[in-house]
Design a protein around this motif. Sequence first.
Motif: not given
Length: 244
Positions: A30-32, A107-112, A126-135, A144-150
């Motif tokens: 999707g587009k974030w 918790e849908n957390i990916f650590v690379f 970390k996908f908090q839910d289907f439409d909200n993501l933190s990186v 550094n922390d970033f928040k994204f919304t679908r």
Amino acid sequence: MKKLFIIAIILLSAINCFSQENIKTHLFLGKWLMAEVKDAEIFEEWNTNSAGDIAGTSYYVKNGKESVNEILSLESEEGNLNYCAIVFSQNDGNKICYRLKEYDDKENIFVFENLNHDFPKRIIYKFQDFDNLSVRTEDDNKGNDFKFTRVEGLINFYYLKGKILKKPFVNKIGKEVPGIYDYFFEVQGEKYFIRNFKNNESLQIEDYLEKELIFQVSFHEGLWDSDDNNHQSRVGKYVKIYLH
């Protein structure tokens, strides 16, 4: 002592070994849009090709002009999942890859992680839910922390490998209704209600039950049982699915 050492190696290998079939990489699709950015819009956009491979781009839009920062991909190598990035302004444009070291499917957390890289050494989705993501990008000293919304929803079609499941319909009081069934698309351990099923061969959905195939899928949110908001219906995430 030697036996204990061998057991320890086996345990460590098991901890870092993930079944890629059940890693929910489709959540990336999707587009974030990055939140709290001034004077520009920063996007991360992921898609699939017809083989189901996932790739993306990171780009920003300023004064109506779009500029690409990174080319991204999720790649399999020797049974491992890697997050790879080509940053045009860094590393002479060479691809840098991070291996999936930790994965939490609840918790849908990916650590690379790539400890050989200067910064970042870890990239955490970390996908908090289907439409909200933190990186988060970090090393051992800073991050550094970033928040994204679908945005725009998953209105595109994506090629995903999964299977169709048939389940008895259960009413509000938890009772199965004889002769009525729901159909779900299972991908990477996650199940989505199927709102429709179409193909070019006039075959029925029953012909594809429990078969692991690549389907063309679009994701939506809304009414499951009706197109009319005035009628009672279940509501939530669902898919429209087409045979690939």
